[in-house]
Motif scaffolding. Structure first.
Motif, mmCIF file in Angstrom:
data_model
loop_
_atom_site.group_PDB
_atom_site.id
_atom_site.type_symbol
_atom_site.label_atom_id
_atom_site.label_comp_id
_atom_site.label_asym_id
_atom_site.label_seq_id
_atom_site.Cartn_x
_atom_site.Cartn_y
_atom_site.Cartn_z
ATOM 1 N N ILE B 412 26.288 27.501 -8.655
ATOM 2 C CA ILE B 412 25.257 27.191 -9.646
ATOM 3 C C ILE B 412 25.906 26.820 -10.986
ATOM 4 C CG2 ILE B 412 23.278 28.132 -10.910
ATOM 5 C CD1 ILE B 412 22.886 30.058 -8.601
ATOM 6 N N ASN B 413 25.285 25.902 -11.671
ATOM 7 C CA ASN B 413 25.750 25.390 -12.950
ATOM 8 C C ASN B 413 24.958 26.067 -14.072
ATOM 9 O OD1 ASN B 413 27.250 23.648 -14.411
ATOM 10 N ND2 ASN B 413 26.269 21.799 -13.652
ATOM 11 N N PRO B 414 25.480 27.128 -14.674
ATOM 12 C CA PRO B 414 24.649 27.790 -15.687
ATOM 13 C C PRO B 414 24.379 26.859 -16.864
ATOM 14 C CG PRO B 414 26.881 28.659 -15.684
ATOM 15 C CD PRO B 414 26.788 27.730 -14.537
ATOM 16 N N PRO B 415 23.268 26.953 -17.585
ATOM 17 C CA PRO B 415 22.207 27.964 -17.451
ATOM 18 C C PRO B 415 21.150 27.652 -16.402
ATOM 19 C CG PRO B 415 21.708 26.528 -19.277
ATOM 20 C CD PRO B 415 22.984 26.013 -18.675
ATOM 21 N N GLN B 416 21.419 26.656 -15.509
ATOM 22 C CA GLN B 416 20.446 26.374 -14.453
ATOM 23 C C GLN B 416 20.379 27.566 -13.509
ATOM 24 O OE1 GLN B 416 21.624 22.765 -12.578
ATOM 25 N NE2 GLN B 416 21.561 21.588 -14.497
ATOM 26 N N THR B 417 19.363 27.599 -12.693
ATOM 27 C CA THR B 417 19.209 28.761 -11.829
ATOM 28 C C THR B 417 19.329 28.439 -10.353
ATOM 29 O OG1 THR B 417 16.846 28.393 -11.962
ATOM 30 C CG2 THR B 417 17.748 30.093 -13.389
ATOM 31 N N ALA B 418 19.512 27.165 -10.013
ATOM 32 C CA ALA B 418 19.624 26.836 -8.587
ATOM 33 C C ALA B 418 20.397 25.557 -8.398
ATOM 34 C CB ALA B 418 18.222 26.693 -7.970
ATOM 35 N N VAL B 419 20.974 25.408 -7.202
ATOM 36 C CA VAL B 419 21.666 24.169 -6.853
ATOM 37 C C VAL B 419 21.430 23.914 -5.370
ATOM 38 C CG1 VAL B 419 23.839 25.433 -6.493
ATOM 39 C CG2 VAL B 419 23.887 22.985 -6.809
ATOM 40 N N LEU B 420 21.212 22.651 -5.042
ATOM 41 C CA LEU B 420 20.896 22.299 -3.651
ATOM 42 C C LEU B 420 22.093 21.575 -3.046
ATOM 43 C CD1 LEU B 420 18.344 22.481 -1.829
ATOM 44 C CD2 LEU B 420 17.972 20.081 -2.358
ATOM 45 N N ALA B 421 22.605 22.119 -1.931
ATOM 46 C CA ALA B 421 23.745 21.505 -1.260
ATOM 47 C C ALA B 421 23.232 20.784 -0.017
ATOM 48 C CB ALA B 421 24.757 22.579 -0.882
ATOM 49 N N VAL B 422 23.443 19.478 0.011
ATOM 50 C CA VAL B 422 22.869 18.657 1.079
ATOM 51 C C VAL B 422 23.964 18.240 2.055
ATOM 52 C CG1 VAL B 422 21.603 16.547 1.562
ATOM 53 C CG2 VAL B 422 21.178 17.791 -0.556
ATOM 54 N N GLY B 423 23.731 18.450 3.329
ATOM 55 C CA GLY B 423 24.720 18.055 4.331
ATOM 56 C C GLY B 423 24.386 16.704 4.919
ATOM 57 N N THR B 424 25.003 16.415 6.061
ATOM 58 C CA THR B 424 24.762 15.136 6.723
ATOM 59 C C THR B 424 23.671 15.313 7.780
ATOM 60 O OG1 THR B 424 25.827 13.306 7.851
ATOM 61 C CG2 THR B 424 26.474 15.511 8.528
ATOM 62 N N SER B 425 23.147 14.178 8.247
ATOM 63 C CA SER B 425 22.091 14.298 9.260
ATOM 64 C C SER B 425 22.724 14.206 10.644
ATOM 65 C CB SER B 425 21.042 13.206 9.053
ATOM 66 O OG SER B 425 21.652 11.945 9.126
ATOM 67 N N VAL B 426 22.344 15.155 11.484
ATOM 68 C CA VAL B 426 22.900 15.153 12.843
ATOM 69 C C VAL B 426 21.754 14.960 13.847
ATOM 70 C CG1 VAL B 426 24.965 16.505 12.468
ATOM 71 C CG2 VAL B 426 22.809 17.662 12.744
ATOM 72 N N LEU B 427 22.105 14.350 14.947
ATOM 73 C CA LEU B 427 21.113 14.096 15.999
ATOM 74 C C LEU B 427 21.049 15.328 16.889
ATOM 75 C CD1 LEU B 427 19.643 11.476 16.040
ATOM 76 C CD2 LEU B 427 21.179 10.599 17.757
ATOM 77 N N LYS B 428 19.878 15.920 16.960
ATOM 78 C CA LYS B 428 19.742 17.125 17.790
ATOM 79 C C LYS B 428 18.447 17.021 18.572
ATOM 80 C CE LYS B 428 20.087 20.690 14.957
ATOM 81 N NZ LYS B 428 20.639 21.677 14.066
ATOM 82 N N PRO B 429 18.373 17.714 19.671
ATOM 83 C CA PRO B 429 17.079 17.686 20.384
ATOM 84 C C PRO B 429 16.057 18.531 19.636
ATOM 85 C CG PRO B 429 18.692 19.046 21.555
ATOM 86 C CD PRO B 429 19.427 18.429 20.414
ATOM 87 N N SER B 430 14.855 17.992 19.480
ATOM 88 C CA SER B 430 13.814 18.737 18.768
ATOM 89 C C SER B 430 13.143 19.704 19.739
ATOM 90 C CB SER B 430 12.780 17.765 18.194
ATOM 91 O OG SER B 430 12.028 17.220 19.278
ATOM 92 N N ALA B 431 12.132 20.394 19.259
ATOM 93 C CA ALA B 431 11.439 21.375 20.099
ATOM 94 C C ALA B 431 10.789 20.706 21.318
ATOM 95 C CB ALA B 431 10.379 22.097 19.264
#
Lengths: 388, 474
Positions: B412-431
């Motif tokens: 986190i980058n103060p004084p902010q309170t949150a940070v979002l870490a985004v990964g890559t998109s992977v192909l997976k079988p859905s439900a």
């Protein structure tokens, strides 16, 4: 005229040039010349200062010397600041020399002057040696305020500083004029302020009292186009500062022409002694930023500064004029340049080597005439030091 | 010119006391007149060079880097001209010079780092002077440095009548290995003139010595230090060039010291502060991004080029507007919900990670976000970001998808309170068994300001809008 004789007496004791050295000249120069001045814009005045000025050789060299000294001293102050020898505030006057030199030449040593914080040039023309000014800036005991005041608190006889609060000096100036009138002295008070202070409320209160009681006060607005970083167009609804006195007559003069300033001040002084307050707006320009922490280029183009330096610089333009009409020779002016540089360099070297005041000085200059055994308490109640 | 100096007389060169380029005067017995005592930077003799010292452009500055020279050697200088750009501890400021003359010599070239205040950076001469043969004024600092450094080296030879130099055992071993036959030649900086291992290492590097020990057969000769360029800059040099960190290779052991830039040091300090002071908590969610990818393809087909990151920024903005607690600053003991959604987007540059801000991201359109981000990234890589463009912000997004990272957690980058870490998109079988693209995002949040429920609500909203990007059109 009375004021003319006073001026001739005071001329012999000006700071700086040894004029007699310049009287002998190998080349043919004229003893005096008449130069044209820009006509002033007037407000509630029927006629203004003359459009021509006569200047003698001695005066020309003296003006040139004084303006060069102020310019070199301000440059030196800037260099000392960048070398961390001067700390705190430092507001430089480069570009506005013509105002202080021109005005000083038309007033007497008994006239009072009060100005704001861009005061080094005024401190010099009011009689403080460059060594004392640079010493004050570097905080040494040889400074004109013993190093206790710094850039914004320099004083000398009939020079009331050196005031940090914007526009605060204008009511004070009206008060000084009131004192002069009260004591029936044939003197004026020149009260200077800038375009940034021109919109302050207390100025208008001061105008009112000055006009009501006909105080011998000459209000001078040194309009250098920028109040810190705000240009006059963005700050004032009316940029005709000479007319802001309303019922106080005023005029706008070319603040980059030392002779124009001289003539205007001569005219204004006479007017103030006989008729009451008058307002002068001196259109001038400063090359540096507002203070040493301001580069001066974020709110105006470098080209603008360069153009002003090339076309309207007070020293360069005056130099060209007096050379053209053969008042002086180039060699004489070159000699002035060298002498001034040497003097300021010496003053700076001396100022850097001078000692600072001892700690005991902290307790002095609280009362003007304290009893011989008057003591002042320190932070620790057990410390008591005699105060002088 | 001669007539102007006529009756002053030219002072003869030999009594100026300056160190000439060609002639070295070690004794320096020349006396100056008392009225012109050599004073650094401020002395102006009639026919002498004017030294130009490194200015303190801000009150807290002690040293700086000369980034770019605006004048070349031989250029005339008028009062008020720009001389060079100097990087101070705060920003890059242009140094204006008030002297008049000709720039004779540039002593510290572009990209000279850690130039101390008061040290000489250039020499000027008066107009009309011969600038090519200008003398370099001797600085009082260099003379005092020379005197102090000569003391320790002379002490061992003067103190001990025999050639017995004091050295540490490690230094002695190194001298044997590198065959330094005359130990007196190594300048000593240890106490009482002792030669340290560091002194020997420095000597080895400057002299480019190699180990003579044949046991170490595959020894690589020590490579010379990758020094910063010392030649004067060419007129066509690019504005604000980044200084690559210099890498010193130690001859023994093979470890590398990568010098840290100011920026890295500041980053390091802030990250330490953040990780130690803020109680980080983590929550992650997987989003089906097929719809978003389809939307992106549609946009590209119609001419507007947007990236996944832009959709993510917009989705985050949308969610932050609805879960305002996450769009906040922690101010020591209270939570300040920020009025606008200003998203800091992490951009990797050579000198470190910087986060330029996309202001009011929730109100911008996707194409606006795209162009803003691109412009900011270019500026960041060129080092041209203004302070207001990277200071502030209410939320940060860091995207490592381009590297194939599946999931990671950011600091986190103060004084902010949150940070979002985004990964890559992977192909997976859905439900239902179909192959779908899933994107994992992990949010690090400040547990003092945000609790698990709010964090989860934010991610829920985020997932909702990522899976139904048409909600973004509202």
């Amino acid at each position: 005229m009375f004021s003319l004789t006073l001026r001739q007496i005071s001329r012999n004791s000006f700071v700086g040039a040894n004029v007699s050295a310049f009287n002998v000249s190998k080349y043919s120069t004229v003893p005096e010349a008449t130069l044209d001045i820009q006509k002033c814009t007037l407000h509630k005045l029927e006629h203004g200062p003359p459009t021509q000025a006569t200047v003698t050789r001695e005066d020309a060299i003296r003006f040139y010397w004084d303006m060069r000294t102020v310019r070199r001293m301000e440059t030196m102050a800037g260099n000392l600041y960048k070398a961390k020898q001067i700390r705190g505030f430092c507001h430089l006057y480069s570009g506005q020399e013509a105002v202080c030199v021109g005005m000083e030449s038309s007033i007497t040593k008994d006239d009072a002057v009060i100005t704001a914080y861009r005061a080094h040039g005024w401190t010099y023309v009011r009689g403080v040696a460059p060594h004392a000014i640079l010493g004050e800036l570097t905080g040494r005991a040889s400074g004109c305020a013993k190093g206790k005041g710094g850039s914004m608190h320099m004083y000398t006889k009939n020079f009331y500083g050196g005031n940090g609060i914007v526009g605060a000096q204008v009511p004070l100036g009206a008060g000084i004029a009131f004192g002069l009138k009260y004591e029936n002295k044939p003197n004026i008070c020149v009260t200077l302020y800038g375009d940034g202070a021109a919109n302050q409320g207390q100025l208008f209160e001061a105008y009112n009292m000055a006009k009501l009681w006909n105080l011998p006060c000459v209000f001078v607005c040194e309009n250098n186009g920028y109040g810190m970083g705000t240009s006059v167009e963005r700050a004032s609804a009316s940029t005709d500062y000479y007319s802001r006195g309303d019922y106080i007559p005023g005029m706008r003069i070319d603040g980059m022409d030392v002779l124009a300033v001289r003539e205007a001040t001569k005219f204004a002084r006479e007017y103030a002694l006989n008729n009451g307050p008058i307002l002068i707006e001196a259109a001038t320009y400063r090359y540096h930023g507002h203070s040493m922490s301001d580069p001066g280029t974020s709110y105006r183009a470098r080209e603008e500064i360069k153009e002003m330096r090339e076309t309207r610089d007070p020293i360069t333009v005056f130099r060209r004029k007096i050379l053209e009409c053969n008042l002086v020779t180039p060699e004489e002016l070159k000699k002035v340049d060298i002498e001034v540089d040497k003097e300021i360099d010496k003053a700076a070297d001396q100022a850097k080597k001078d000692p600072e005041i001892p700690l005991g000085e902290l307790y002095n200059n609280i009362y003007i005439h304290p009893d011989p055994d008057y003591t002042v308490r320190g932070c620790d109640p057990s410390i008591r030091v005699i105060s002088h | 010119m001669a007539s102007a100096f006529g009756h002053f007389g030219r002072r003869s060169i030999q009594f100026t006391g300056f160190r000439r380029i060609l002639h070295y005067d070690p004794c320096n017995i020349v006396q100056r007149s008392t009225s012109e005592i050599r004073s650094f930077h401020l002395n102006r003799n009639v026919d002498a060079s004017i030294p130009v010292a490194m200015p303190a452009l801000s009150p807290t500055m002690t040293e700086g880097t000369i980034v770019k020279w605006h004048k070349k050697e031989g250029d005339p200088i008028s009062p008020g001209d720009m001389l060079c750009d100097i990087q101070t501890d705060k920003a890059v400021i242009t140094f204006d010079i008030e002297e008049e003359g000709i720039l004779a010599k540039i002593l510290k070239a572009e990209n000279s780092k850690n130039v101390k205040i008061g040290s000489m950076i250039a020499v000027m001469v008066e107009e009309g002077e011969d600038w090519q043969n200008a003398e370099i004024p001797e600085s009082s600092e260099s003379s005092s440095e020379a005197s102090t450094s000569s003391e320790p080296s002379s002490a061992p030879s003067a103190g001990e009548p025999t050639a017995r130099i004091r050295m540490s055992p490690a230094a002695r071993k190194m001298m044997e290995e590198y065959n330094i036959s005359s130990p007196q030649t190594v300048p000593a900086t240890g106490p009482h003139g002792m030669v340290n291992k560091g002194d020997v290492l420095k000597y080895i590097q400057t002299q480019h010595l190699t180990k003579i020990d044949l046991r170490k057969a595959a020894q690589v000769p020590p490579s010379p230090q990758k020094s910063t360029p010392t030649t004067p800059s060419t007129p066509t040099s690019s504005p604000v060039t980044r200084v690559p960190p210099s890498i010193t290779v130690s001859p023994e052991g093979g470890y590398q010291d990568i010098e840290t830039t100011n920026m890295r040091r500041v980053i390091a300090k802030r990250l330490t502060e953040s990780k130690t002071m803020i109680p980080h908590s983590y929550v992650s969610i997987e989003c089906k991004v097929d719809a978003a990818m389809k939307l992106r393809k549609k946009f590209i087909a119609s001419g507007t080029k947007i990236s996944m990151n832009d959709i993510i920024v917009k989705a985050a903005g949308y969610s932050l507007q609805r879960v305002q607690k996450v769009n906040s600053h922690w101010s020591g003991d209270s939570i300040q919900i920020q009025p606008t959604v200003d998203i800091s987007v992490a951009v990797a540059t050579d000198s470190g990670l910087i986060t330029p801000i996309v202001r009011n991201a929730a109100e911008l359109s996707l194409s606006q976000i795209s162009s803003t981000t691109k412009a900011l990234a270019v500026k960041a890589r060129d080092g041209k970001l203004q302070p207001q463009e990277f200071q502030g912000g209410s939320f940060t997004i860091s995207n490592l998808g381009m590297f194939g990272i599946g999931e990671f957690s950011a600091i986190i980058n103060p004084p902010q309170t949150a940070v979002l870490a985004v990964g890559t998109s992977v192909l997976k079988p859905s439900a239902e068994g179909k192959p779908c693209s899933y994107l994992t995002v992990k949010m690090s949040y400040d547990s003092r300001a945000i609790d698990e429920t709010e964090a989860s609500q934010f991610l829920e909203k985020f997932q909702q809008v990522m899976e139904n990007p048409s909600l973004l059109m509202v």
